[in-house]
Enzyme design. Structure first.
Site, PDB file in Angstrom:
ATOM      1  N   HIS A 253       0.833  -1.196   0.000  1.00 39.40           N
ATOM      2  CA  HIS A 253       0.000   0.000   0.000  1.00 39.40           C
ATOM      3  C   HIS A 253       0.871   1.250   0.000  1.00 39.40           C
ATOM      4  O   HIS A 253       1.791   1.374   0.797  1.00 39.40           O
ATOM      5  CB  HIS A 253      -0.906   0.011   1.240  1.00 39.40           C
ATOM      6  CG  HIS A 253      -1.878   1.151   1.242  1.00 39.40           C
ATOM      7  ND1 HIS A 253      -2.114   1.932   2.339  1.00 39.40           N
ATOM      8  CD2 HIS A 253      -2.649   1.658   0.247  1.00 39.40           C
ATOM      9  CE1 HIS A 253      -3.009   2.863   2.040  1.00 39.40           C
ATOM     10  NE2 HIS A 253      -3.345   2.721   0.784  1.00 39.40           N
ATOM     11  N   HIS A 254       0.573   2.138  -0.940  1.00 38.91           N
ATOM     12  CA  HIS A 254       1.289   3.412  -1.079  1.00 38.91           C
ATOM     13  C   HIS A 254       0.306   4.568  -0.964  1.00 38.91           C
ATOM     14  O   HIS A 254      -0.181   5.056  -1.963  1.00 38.91           O
ATOM     15  CB  HIS A 254       1.961   3.488  -2.457  1.00 38.91           C
ATOM     16  CG  HIS A 254       3.205   2.687  -2.589  1.00 38.91           C
ATOM     17  ND1 HIS A 254       3.911   2.613  -3.764  1.00 38.91           N
ATOM     18  CD2 HIS A 254       3.896   1.933  -1.692  1.00 38.91           C
ATOM     19  CE1 HIS A 254       4.982   1.850  -3.592  1.00 38.91           C
ATOM     20  NE2 HIS A 254       4.985   1.412  -2.353  1.00 38.91           N
ATOM     21  N   GLU A 255       0.008   4.981   0.238  1.00 38.84           N
ATOM     22  CA  GLU A 255      -0.836   6.171   0.390  1.00 38.84           C
ATOM     23  C   GLU A 255       0.093   7.390   0.324  1.00 38.84           C
ATOM     24  O   GLU A 255       0.989   7.541   1.149  1.00 38.84           O
ATOM     25  CB  GLU A 255      -1.581   6.158   1.724  1.00 38.84           C
ATOM     26  CG  GLU A 255      -2.369   7.436   1.991  1.00 38.84           C
ATOM     27  CD  GLU A 255      -3.328   7.792   0.853  1.00 38.84           C
ATOM     28  OE1 GLU A 255      -4.156   6.964   0.491  1.00 38.84           O
ATOM     29  OE2 GLU A 255      -3.199   8.911   0.302  1.00 38.84           O
TER      30      GLU A 255
ATOM     31  N   GLU B 129      -9.873   2.845  -8.289  1.00 40.71           N
ATOM     32  CA  GLU B 129     -11.102   3.239  -7.611  1.00 40.71           C
ATOM     33  C   GLU B 129     -11.713   4.334  -8.482  1.00 40.71           C
ATOM     34  O   GLU B 129     -12.505   4.067  -9.355  1.00 40.71           O
ATOM     35  CB  GLU B 129     -10.798   3.711  -6.192  1.00 40.71           C
ATOM     36  CG  GLU B 129     -12.049   3.985  -5.382  1.00 40.71           C
ATOM     37  CD  GLU B 129     -11.699   4.543  -4.014  1.00 40.71           C
ATOM     38  OE1 GLU B 129     -12.316   4.115  -3.050  1.00 40.71           O
ATOM     39  OE2 GLU B 129     -10.815   5.434  -3.915  1.00 40.71           O
TER      40      GLU B 129
ATOM     41  N   GLU C  29     -16.575   1.665   0.327  1.00 36.57           N
ATOM     42  CA  GLU C  29     -16.100   2.126   1.628  1.00 36.57           C
ATOM     43  C   GLU C  29     -16.947   3.257   2.202  1.00 36.57           C
ATOM     44  O   GLU C  29     -17.032   3.410   3.410  1.00 36.57           O
ATOM     45  CB  GLU C  29     -14.644   2.592   1.502  1.00 36.57           C
ATOM     46  CG  GLU C  29     -14.474   3.808   0.609  1.00 36.57           C
ATOM     47  CD  GLU C  29     -13.013   4.182   0.362  1.00 36.57           C
ATOM     48  OE1 GLU C  29     -12.136   3.356   0.601  1.00 36.57           O
ATOM     49  OE2 GLU C  29     -12.773   5.320  -0.086  1.00 36.57           O
TER      50      GLU C  29
END
Lengths: 722, 722
Positions: B426-428, B515, B521
């Site tokens: 995960h790369h936020e 997305e 979500e």
């Protein structure tokens, strides 16, 4: 905090330090109280009076030798969104103290630097609808200057915030004569203008300066360092120190009332800085000197910077370099490898006939460097992208890992290694910094593989991210990040077209020099630099740090490279030598073509001999815009060097070398202008005099118009490799 | 150029292709001549009439089945500096041709795609003070849609230039019913609004949508894809294809005259795009369908994109994943490791008690994935930086290489390898893209070391470089660069909060999902998604490409995680299953907590069985905002899957599975809403029916309000691992 937990400065050895708490004061009053507290310099010559006015606006008066320098200064900020942070404050407490210590430089103009100042920390708070926001202002008063900065303390309830403007406002008390440069957001490569503050016309400067990309905003906006000359005869310089995570400061001058208003360089949206609690601004600095010469050894800016953050500084070896560089400036060769004439389709391009950075030429330079004791060779035009890079504001132009086909990395570095020479890698970003940062890791890996000594970086053109400026916070962060990152890789940094330096070379000794002003190169292809230029730079630009001015041009007239070329360097040859003494840099270029040095080995000997790291620096005399006479002793050496330069006026430079050890004979090698020399008509006319001398003998030299003199004193009887 | 040098599309095999030059016309007239030329779709149903008006302004009319769709469209640009590039043109030549071919997808909704269109290339030139500047406009007319784009030809004399605005203007001929979303520069996570074009009020949307950061500009500005429903009963969708090196297109609607004006997303300075000769714009696309269902299998946008540029696609393995993810959304655990309460000084922080991404929890997920046949596990909150990241617009927040102390990289990957499971990193970025790009090389090196399967990227918050937008040219370049770079490393890309997709998954099959819309979500912590939401997305957002919607939530009501939680998913459980068929993505999440799947193994069986790569797709019926019924056959499989979803209305879904092989028995596994099921009051009420069935048997299922039905047909008699 230095006041209560002084740490020894590592890795330098503090010879002595002392902290005295002078006073501590808790202010219980409300904001209607007019509060004031005085701070004096250690020698009591300077005095600062801090005050909070009736609406809770912080400010100060500042006096030197009893004369008012600044009266009614006001301090603070405008923060987003429309939050006034320049009034409504109360004083929570004020603390004063004294600091006295010294520290050793990794390299520089002198080995040891004294830091002696009185300090005052003012803790302010502002109650806005129940939220108490805090701001600290720190003053440090030296015998020869004042520094102050803002601190947003941790837990100060500002959180993350945006600075719309810094509201520092300094009302000066007279219409100073000033050496100034326009408040450009992107360029510091202007010549200096001398005028009264009231006569500043910044927008008039620049039309014929050879600068293609300029970003001027306001007719009375100037940049720092700015030099001020008073009617009473004292000198001041205004600059900043430790510019980190903040935009550079310009000054918008009220030309009627001589008020200096801080104008920070904006980002793409017009905001100035993005900060958070715990951040500090740079120091705002006023340097003070009774005589001009003293400004040249003023170390207040260095003292206001943080000690070195380097874990290891062993790889930082001051020295000189030659380069495949000037030959492009004079048109002998080109940066680019491909000729893109014709269809414009890369598949149709042909190699040019005179690409400079080809393997054989680079090896020739390595051989020359090895033969003459130069540890470094710079090569520009080694990497892909030069065919179409200038002024197009495109994000992806250069590769920082891919050499041109005629630049054989392995062969070149194998040869360099065998000669004990290292290459400096050239990183021209063309302002496309986002793309540069993307490629940086892979370029660093390439540099480690061979290894390189460091980089010369360039930022010609408009910045990408578009809307950012060379001197804005984002770029200031970039330069520091680059310096830090390369420090961890054992690589040195020399930046061209960065923001002006503010003493950060103390904190990052591997970021050892910068251009950041109008360098010698302008003489090759523009109207050039006026003969007085080099007598102003040490009073302005160099107050912030070393400059990669690229002296040493022997072939003064460019018509040697083509009859049509009218340009020339605006100095004599002897003055080019003197610049190695007067224009400090730990990394100093011998900028001319190596074949010119081969043709003139005698004056070249001075360039070979002069060091770039000093034990002691003395100013024998100096007046900005007129002349500079300097003497320096080499670090770990008994040799002394003198540089004397003049503007367009002929002068007699006369001195006794009393700095030499008494009762000792020295061999003097004196490089002066020839009798008929003149910067314009006869610039390459020089004379070299060798004789034995003692410290009490008078030396008298004529400096030609635009001329200079360089002298090397070596203790006699020592075996020298000459 | 496709017209004269058609290349076989690699690596797919073209089963047939054909090029016919329909006409070639050299236009000798001057700009006063009114020029026109017609182009018809292969089936002659669509017609385009290109024209140049009396002032040399290019434009067209467009008809479908004789009905005027667009009349008096005008084309062109405003370029810096004040250069009009929308009139004063003359036509140099026009060429027409036909293309017919097919290509195979790497993965997707169907194995082979037919590309049959007529094309017209219009070569224009504009003579401005002796400089002849060129512009080409290319039209491709399919039986079910129109695409056109601008080409700035090499040697077209525009050099490097700045687009101030694209002047594409499409006058529609009626007040369509539209499904639209506001023309936000940074977000595409709005629910859709249905209204006539004349009633668009973009600024009214968003107050209660759960979107914190919105950038709305104009009350009549909408984004694409936009769906239009005509009074005559036909459907159109407006979008773009192959959005590369250009900003996303919004549409400013003239609400009186139903004219769509292109409004490109600006950069920090208000400029739209920085281009050079040789660049092309994205395609402007109008999709046309007599009935809504046909839009769901329209492949015009894919056909307008370039073939894959990947050298190797073997590593791209469609499949499903679980994740340490939903547990943070429902408040069971946290992304952050440290509790920063207290002094605010990192030295004083304590670990939280419920960090989600700890080694044991990750290993538990790996075990679950292995047991149930999921090739991938996503872990969010593994890396440093989550303590203070949201909404602060700070450049350096996250590390993309440094795990939290309780996330043991070696141990986790050793375990994953032993179980034949791969992690998705995960790369936020929190929008700080400059900093992300700086760290990317080192993060990729980390991913290669273990190795990871790919990334899930995130762009929550305002973009840095400050002033840039998620949908501007700079970010569009970033997404593509990221996809390309990761393709070379054998890594897949799933981006959240990127610009809306435009079919680039054909060119970069490793960038397989996004997305880029309002995902599941939102049901966890906002007002949620209305029950019709999933019946609109395939008609709008999914026209551009697959969506990582994260279906599969079984625990519909959030009060299971705390009495105070009022939120719930706005579907039944059976509808969550149906989404695996109706909402296409090659990488599909089983989004709920694994313990919920363990509690409900029977419906979970459908998620385990349903593939994410299809041989064939059939739409059994669909109406936007109402229902979607789809049947798909697995790639390299004889199994069929059906998904049927409805909005808040109860419906009867009735069909014969005529797509099944005749004369063959199938085991049918039917997952439907329970008899009393209702999305709001009784959402988890489901029923599973297993029976043997043939292709001519009628199947009749009640879909509850907000409900759905999922069916798996497997040829009977085959041994299956159930």
């Amino acid at each position: 905090m230095i006041l209560f937990a002084p740490k020894p400065f590592i890795p330098m050895i503090s010879s002595f330090f002392r902290i005295v708490i002078l006073s501590f004061c808790l202010w219980g009053g409300d904001i209607a109280l007019i509060s004031a507290q005085n701070l004096r310099s250690p020698n009591k010559v300077m005095e600062l009076k801090f005050q909070l006015d009736t609406i809770g606006k912080p400010g100060f008066d500042f006096f030197a030798e009893g004369l008012p320098i600044v009266k009614g200064a006001s301090l603070g900020f405008a923060l987003a969104k429309d939050k006034d942070f320049s009034s409504g404050f109360k004083v929570d407490s004020i603390r004063q103290g004294e600091y006295k210590g010294s520290w050793n430089t990794v390299w520089g103009e002198q080995r040891q630097i004294l830091d002696h100042h009185h300090l005052m920390m003012v803790h302010l708070s502002q109650n806005s609808q129940g939220t108490v926001r805090r701001l600290d202002i720190e003053f440090r008063l030296f015998n020869d200057g004042l520094g102050f900065r803002y601190i947003f303390p941790r837990g100060g309830n500002n959180g993350h915030f945006t600075v719309l403007e810094e509201r520092t406002r300094l009302p000066l008390q007279q219409d100073y004569e000033a050496y100034w440069m326009p408040g450009d957001f992107d360029s510091n490569e202007y010549p200096y203008t001398r005028s009264r503050l009231s006569r500043i016309q910044a927008l008039k400067v620049g039309e014929d300066t050879g600068l293609d990309y300029r970003y001027l905003v306001h007719d009375s906006m100037v940049q720092t360092p700015m030099l001020l000359i008073s009617d009473q005869g004292y000198y001041m310089a205004i600059h900043e120190a430790a510019l980190r995570h903040y935009p550079a400061m310009n000054l918008t001058v009220d030309r009627q009332q001589f008020i200096l208003n801080t104008s920070l360089v904006p980002d793409a949206l017009g905001n100035k800085a993005y900060l958070e609690d715990g951040d500090k601004t740079p120091w705002r600095v006023l340097l003070y000197a009774r005589k001009a010469a003293d400004l040249l050894t003023n170390r207040v800016i260095l003292n206001l910077n943080e000690p070195s953050v380097l874990e290891n500084a062993d790889y930082i070896r001051p020295g000189k370099f030659i380069g495949v560089w000037w030959e492009m400036h004079v048109g002998k060769s080109q940066w680019q490898y491909w000729d893109r004439k014709g269809s414009g389709n890369p598949g149709d391009w042909q190699p040019v006939t005179n690409h400079g950075a080809h393997t054989a030429n680079v090896k020739r330079h390595i051989d020359f460097a090895a033969k003459h004791g130069f540890p470094y060779v710079l090569v520009e035009g080694w990497n892909k992208g030069w065919e179409n890079w200038y002024g197009i504001w495109k994000e992806r132009i250069f590769s920082f890992t891919k050499p041109y086909p005629d630049f054989d990395l392995d062969d070149i570095h194998k040869h360099a290694k065998s000669k004990n020479v290292k290459l400096i890698m050239h990183h021209e970003t063309s302002g496309a910094v986002t793309d540069y940062e993307r490629q940086l890791d892979s370029s660093l890996a390439l540099m480690q593989r061979y290894p390189y000594a460091g980089i010369k970086g360039g930022y010609v053109g408009r910045i990408i991210p578009r809307g950012e400026h060379h001197d804005g916070q984002w770029m200031v962060d970039h330069y520091e990040r680059l310096a830090f990152k390369l420090s961890r890789e054992g690589l040195t940094v020399d930046l061209h077209e960065p923001v002006r330096p503010t003493g950060l070379h103390r904190t990052y000794p591997n970021w050892w020099t910068n251009e950041a002003a109008r360098g010698n190169e302008f003489n090759a292809w523009s109207k050039g630099n006026p003969p007085e230029h080099e007598t102003i730079l040490p009073f302005t630009r160099l107050l912030g740090g070393p400059m990669d001015y690229t002296p040493g041009i022997f072939q003064i007239k460019m018509n040697a490279y083509g009859k049509e070329k009218k340009e020339q360097v605006h100095t004599t040859l002897a003055k080019q030598l003197a610049l190695y003494v007067t224009m400090y840099s730990p990394l100093q270029m011998a900028a001319d073509l190596i074949e010119n040095y081969e043709k003139m080995p005698e004056p070249f000997q001075f360039i070979k001999d002069v060091p770039t790291d000093w034990d002691t620096t003395l100013v024998l005399g100096a007046e900005p815009g007129d002349f500079i006479y300097m003497a320096r002793k080499g670090r770990d050496s008994e040799d002394w060097f003198v540089g004397a330069i003049t503007d367009e006026q002929e002068r007699i430079f006369e001195f006794e070398p009393s700095f030499l050890l008494p009762n000792r004979k020295y061999n003097m090698f004196l490089y002066r202008d020839g009798d008929q020399a003149h910067w314009e008509s006869d610039p390459m006319n020089y004379k070299i005099i060798k004789k034995t001398i003692r410290s009490n003998e008078l030396i008298r030299v004529r400096l030609a118009p635009g001329g200079g003199c360089a002298i090397h004193f070596a203790p006699a009887g020592q075996k020298r490799n000459r």
